[in-house]
Design a protein around this motif. Structure first.
Motif, PDB file in Angstrom:
ATOM      1  N   ILE A  40      34.069 -49.288 -51.093  1.00  0.00           N
ATOM      2  CA  ILE A  40      32.662 -49.162 -51.461  1.00  0.00           C
ATOM      3  C   ILE A  40      32.202 -50.281 -52.391  1.00  0.00           C
ATOM      4  O   ILE A  40      32.875 -50.605 -53.363  1.00  0.00           O
ATOM      5  N   ALA A  41      31.018 -50.837 -52.077  1.00  0.00           N
ATOM      6  CA  ALA A  41      30.239 -51.673 -52.994  1.00  0.00           C
ATOM      7  C   ALA A  41      28.910 -50.936 -53.151  1.00  0.00           C
ATOM      8  O   ALA A  41      28.472 -50.246 -52.225  1.00  0.00           O
ATOM      9  N   THR A  42      28.260 -51.045 -54.308  1.00  0.00           N
ATOM     10  CA  THR A  42      27.051 -50.253 -54.527  1.00  0.00           C
ATOM     11  C   THR A  42      25.874 -51.070 -55.038  1.00  0.00           C
ATOM     12  O   THR A  42      26.037 -52.125 -55.651  1.00  0.00           O
ATOM     13  N   LEU A  43      24.688 -50.516 -54.774  1.00  0.00           N
ATOM     14  CA  LEU A  43      23.428 -51.016 -55.324  1.00  0.00           C
ATOM     15  C   LEU A  43      22.588 -49.826 -55.757  1.00  0.00           C
ATOM     16  O   LEU A  43      22.594 -48.789 -55.082  1.00  0.00           O
ATOM     17  N   LYS A  44      21.860 -49.994 -56.853  1.00  0.00           N
ATOM     18  CA  LYS A  44      20.849 -49.015 -57.271  1.00  0.00           C
ATOM     19  C   LYS A  44      19.534 -49.772 -57.351  1.00  0.00           C
ATOM     20  O   LYS A  44      19.377 -50.669 -58.181  1.00  0.00           O
ATOM     21  N   ILE A  45      18.624 -49.435 -56.424  1.00  0.00           N
ATOM     22  CA  ILE A  45      17.352 -50.151 -56.311  1.00  0.00           C
ATOM     23  C   ILE A  45      16.246 -49.142 -56.052  1.00  0.00           C
ATOM     24  O   ILE A  45      16.523 -47.964 -55.780  1.00  0.00           O
ATOM     25  N   GLY A 127      13.551 -58.559 -56.888  1.00  0.00           N
ATOM     26  CA  GLY A 127      14.876 -58.856 -57.421  1.00  0.00           C
ATOM     27  C   GLY A 127      15.365 -57.869 -58.455  1.00  0.00           C
ATOM     28  O   GLY A 127      16.258 -58.187 -59.239  1.00  0.00           O
ATOM     29  N   LEU A 128      14.809 -56.661 -58.448  1.00  0.00           N
ATOM     30  CA  LEU A 128      15.179 -55.664 -59.450  1.00  0.00           C
ATOM     31  C   LEU A 128      16.254 -54.723 -58.928  1.00  0.00           C
ATOM     32  O   LEU A 128      16.285 -54.396 -57.751  1.00  0.00           O
ATOM     33  N   GLY A 129      17.122 -54.278 -59.830  1.00  0.00           N
ATOM     34  CA  GLY A 129      18.142 -53.299 -59.475  1.00  0.00           C
ATOM     35  C   GLY A 129      19.465 -53.610 -60.138  1.00  0.00           C
ATOM     36  O   GLY A 129      19.590 -54.568 -60.909  1.00  0.00           O
ATOM     37  N   ASP A 130      20.454 -52.781 -59.835  1.00  0.00           N
ATOM     38  CA  ASP A 130      21.798 -52.924 -60.405  1.00  0.00           C
ATOM     39  C   ASP A 130      22.827 -53.006 -59.293  1.00  0.00           C
ATOM     40  O   ASP A 130      22.721 -52.305 -58.281  1.00  0.00           O
TER      41      ASP A 130
END
Length: 164
Positions: A40-45, A127-130
């Motif tokens: 798993i790789a993750t993004l929070k957007i 370009g926002l998020g983690d």
């Protein structure tokens, strides 16, 4: 890949120990590969897929990108161009807690894609998020480096690689 039911049957003790979790049945299948698995790789957007493009531009190495889009269905976080980029760079699949678009094209790609639904409007580009942080939805926390297994029966997340 063994199917999720066989994986769960063979690893019941890990379920009891909390090392294997089952994601709530919220998702629909959209990709050409209905069975997929990987690290798993993750993004929070939220309603901004700039970081999706950034992550899918990296070598996927058969990983699964888990995108916490806040469950928003007001815009798509994945379309055909990003799906093609994922295939080109070796990603096994994506799980998107949000919407996608270009579903008929994505269905033909050799890529696993699970999402809540479709919506034709593209996202914002701010370009926002983690990136690569634990994210939680579907009653499960997804931690980068853990393992995800997906098929028509559902999604299973494990802190250790599984075999049937």
């Amino acid at each position: 890949m063994p199917n999720t039911t066989d994986l769960l049957d063979a690893n019941e003790a890990l379920i009891d120990e909390g090392k294997v979790r089952i994601v709530a049945p919220l998702f629909r299948d959209y990709g050409g590969n209905i069975e997929f698995s990987g690290s798993i790789a993750t993004l929070k957007i939220f309603e901004d897929n700039s970081l999706v493009r950034e992550m899918l531009s990296e070598a996927g190495n058969d990983r699964v990108l888990v995108v916490d889009g806040g469950g928003s269905l007001r815009c798509a976080l994945l379309g055909n161009r990003l799906g093609e980029l994922a295939v080109k760079n070796g990603w096994a699949g994506l799980v998107i807690y949000g919407a996608i678009r270009d579903a008929s094209v994505i269905a033909k790609l050799p890529l696993g894609v699970k999402a809540l639904n479709t919506y034709p409007l593209k996202s914002l580009k701010r370009g926002l998020g983690d990136k690569n942080i634990p994210v939680r939805f579907g009653e499960v926390t997804f931690t980068p480096g853990e393992w995800l297994y997906a098929d028509l029966d559902g999604i299973v997340v494990s802190s250790v690689p599984l075999s049937a």
